[in-house]
Design an enzyme around this catalytic site. Structure first.
Site, PDB file in Angstrom:
ATOM      1  N   LYS A 178      -8.083  10.086 -18.321  1.00 32.73           N
ATOM      2  CA  LYS A 178      -8.317  10.718 -19.607  1.00 32.73           C
ATOM      3  C   LYS A 178      -7.074  10.587 -20.500  1.00 32.73           C
ATOM      4  O   LYS A 178      -6.815   9.528 -21.012  1.00 32.73           O
ATOM      5  CB  LYS A 178      -8.729  12.183 -19.400  1.00 32.73           C
ATOM      6  CG  LYS A 178      -9.861  12.356 -18.361  1.00 32.73           C
ATOM      7  CD  LYS A 178     -11.174  11.770 -18.831  1.00 32.73           C
ATOM      8  CE  LYS A 178     -12.240  11.623 -17.740  1.00 32.73           C
ATOM      9  NZ  LYS A 178     -12.592  12.840 -17.028  1.00 32.73           N
ATOM     10  N   ARG A 190       0.819  -1.209   0.000  1.00 36.64           N
ATOM     11  CA  ARG A 190       0.000   0.000   0.000  1.00 36.64           C
ATOM     12  C   ARG A 190       0.852   1.259   0.000  1.00 36.64           C
ATOM     13  O   ARG A 190       0.437   2.300  -0.495  1.00 36.64           O
ATOM     14  CB  ARG A 190      -0.943  -0.025   1.212  1.00 36.64           C
ATOM     15  CG  ARG A 190      -1.854   1.155   1.213  1.00 36.64           C
ATOM     16  CD  ARG A 190      -2.779   1.368   2.411  1.00 36.64           C
ATOM     17  NE  ARG A 190      -2.874   0.406   3.442  1.00 36.64           N
ATOM     18  CZ  ARG A 190      -2.246   0.525   4.624  1.00 36.64           C
ATOM     19  NH1 ARG A 190      -1.462   1.539   4.877  1.00 36.64           N
ATOM     20  NH2 ARG A 190      -2.407  -0.391   5.544  1.00 36.64           N
ATOM     21  N   TYR A 239     -15.862  20.481 -12.479  1.00 32.83           N
ATOM     22  CA  TYR A 239     -16.404  19.172 -12.836  1.00 32.83           C
ATOM     23  C   TYR A 239     -17.543  18.788 -11.877  1.00 32.83           C
ATOM     24  O   TYR A 239     -17.401  18.918 -10.656  1.00 32.83           O
ATOM     25  CB  TYR A 239     -15.228  18.201 -12.743  1.00 32.83           C
ATOM     26  CG  TYR A 239     -15.488  16.757 -13.030  1.00 32.83           C
ATOM     27  CD1 TYR A 239     -15.929  16.335 -14.274  1.00 32.83           C
ATOM     28  CD2 TYR A 239     -15.230  15.788 -12.057  1.00 32.83           C
ATOM     29  CE1 TYR A 239     -16.122  14.988 -14.535  1.00 32.83           C
ATOM     30  CE2 TYR A 239     -15.407  14.442 -12.313  1.00 32.83           C
ATOM     31  CZ  TYR A 239     -15.863  14.044 -13.554  1.00 32.83           C
ATOM     32  OH  TYR A 239     -16.049  12.712 -13.808  1.00 32.83           O
TER      33      TYR A 239
END
Ligand SMILES: *Cc1c(COP(=O)(O)O)cnc(C)c1O
Length: 393
Positions: free
Chosen positions: A209, A59, A112
């Protein structure tokens, strides 16, 4: 494959090609390995108790994640970078690292939608007061400052409507009161805009993206300067965000071709817009790289390129039925959320509940297009047929 020994800082394309690589560390293989890991073994108790090795637990980082972090750090000119498992997760983490109970947070009205949702539904429960601001404010954002204003969240250009913001002016004003400035830098990617150099403290990218670039993984990156890094690093460690190694690898693979893909997305986009602007059914086109765009001067000053995402209005009087007929008639443009992959996409622009200080005309029908890597002539033909179907010959 090691970096040339030079005092000069390398150009962005060279950084994209070499950043984060360490072939000598991995038996000469060009790319870092995809390390699937939770447990990391220590050679002895002393090393374990003193933290005397680079990796401690899956992690907390692996050679795969460190490699992408190093590459983004170089691109963004950051003190530190953390990865997140989506763009939204990166935004939430970055915001939580900047504000706490009693603080006032300013958010651009054009942010957004899911950023607003997080700010409206989660932050108030933590005692943070959220206020939206007109993205055109620039240094006049000072008029909204309160004693407890601790952070300003910007997104330039804004989602769906592409308003540019004067990040240096906002950062200068914020510095006067010690507030942190965050930028959602997804549209330009760190290749075409480096918010930290413009005075921001944190730069966030939905790696989903353009970084990943192939519509096949979710990823977020958060780059922080010296001032913002300690809190971000501590929160990231405390909250346990971790990105699966295969997805980190897809981000790393996307990074290598980011420049050539973005160049083509932008070129295709300009070609489509150049045709679209002369069509009688089309009204306003929102794309800051266009000279006619109100944000063009800021884009020209602060960005070194543009991408494949823009929106346009149909002319006044266009009905929702016509907007829907247009979207249904497209064949090369997929109907789907997200963008930044190799393929073209379309969505209707719906701003319901998403503009609270800068309301837009609700009757105006608009569409957002992502221009992919298809031949732009085919895209233009596809749009032409769809316009005909929706509006008649
Ligand atoms: C898509 C997007 C995000 C969120 O990214 P996810 O990976 O989908 O969570 C954030 N900001 C902008 C501008 C986006 O377009």
């Amino acid at each position: 494959m090691s970096k040339p020994d030079t005092e000069k800082s390398l150009k962005p394309d060279t950084v994209l090609t070499h950043a984060g690589l360490d072939p000598r560390g991995f038996h000469g293989f060009v790319n870092p390995p995809v390390v699937h890991a939770s447990t990391v073994l220590y050679p002895d108790i002393e090393t374990m108790l003193t933290g005397g090795q680079t990796y401690s637990y899956g992690r907390r980082g692996t050679p795969t994640s460190k490699s992408l972090e190093a590459a983004i750090r170089e691109l963004e000119g950051a003190a530190g970078v953390h990865l997140a498992n989506s763009g939204l997760n990166a935004i939430a983490l970055a915001l939580l690292s900047c504000v706490s109970a009693g603080d006032h947070l300013l958010i651009a009205d054009t942010a957004y939608g899911p950023t607003r949702h997080f700010a409206d539904t989660v932050l108030p429960g933590f005692g943070v007061s959220v206020e939206y601001y007109d993205p055109a404010l620039g240094s006049d954002i000072r008029s909204l400052f309160r004693e407890e204003t601790k952070a300003i969240f910007t997104e330039s250009p804004g989602s769906l409507t592409f308003e540019m913001q004067d990040i240096p002016a906002i950062a200068k004003a914020a510095a006067e009161i010690g507030a942190l400035v965050l930028v959602d830098n997804t549209w330009a990617s760190p290749l075409y805009c480096q918010p930290l150099a413009l005075g921001a403290d944190l730069s966030i990218q939905a790696g989903t993206k353009y970084l990943v670039g192939h519509s096949d993984a979710m990823l977020g990156t958060i780059a922080a300067n010296e001032r913002a890094w300690p809190k971000l690093d501590a929160l990231h460690g405390a909250i346990g965000t971790h990105v699966a190694p295969d997805d980190v690898y897809l981000g790393m693979r996307g990074l290598r071709t980011l420049s050539v893909r973005l160049e083509r997305h932008a070129k295709n986009c300009l070609q489509v817009i150049d045709w679209l602007k002369d069509q009688p059914q089309i009204g306003n086109i929102r794309y800051p790289a266009l000279e006619s765009d109100p944000g063009h001067a800021l884009w020209k000053r602060d960005f070194s390129g543009s991408s494949g995402l823009f929106s346009f209005d149909f002319i006044e009087g266009t009905s929702q039925e016509q907007q829907h007929a247009f979207l249904d008639a497209l064949t090369l443009f997929g109907l789907g959320y997200s963008w930044g992959g190799f393929e073209s996409l379309a969505i209707p622009v719906s701003l319901d509940g998403m503009r609270t200080v800068t309301p837009l005309d609700k009757n105006r029908m608009s569409v957002r297009l992502h221009i992919g890597l298809e031949d732009p002539e085919d895209l233009v033909n596809d749009i032409a047929v769809a316009l005909k179907k929706a509006f008649g010959a």
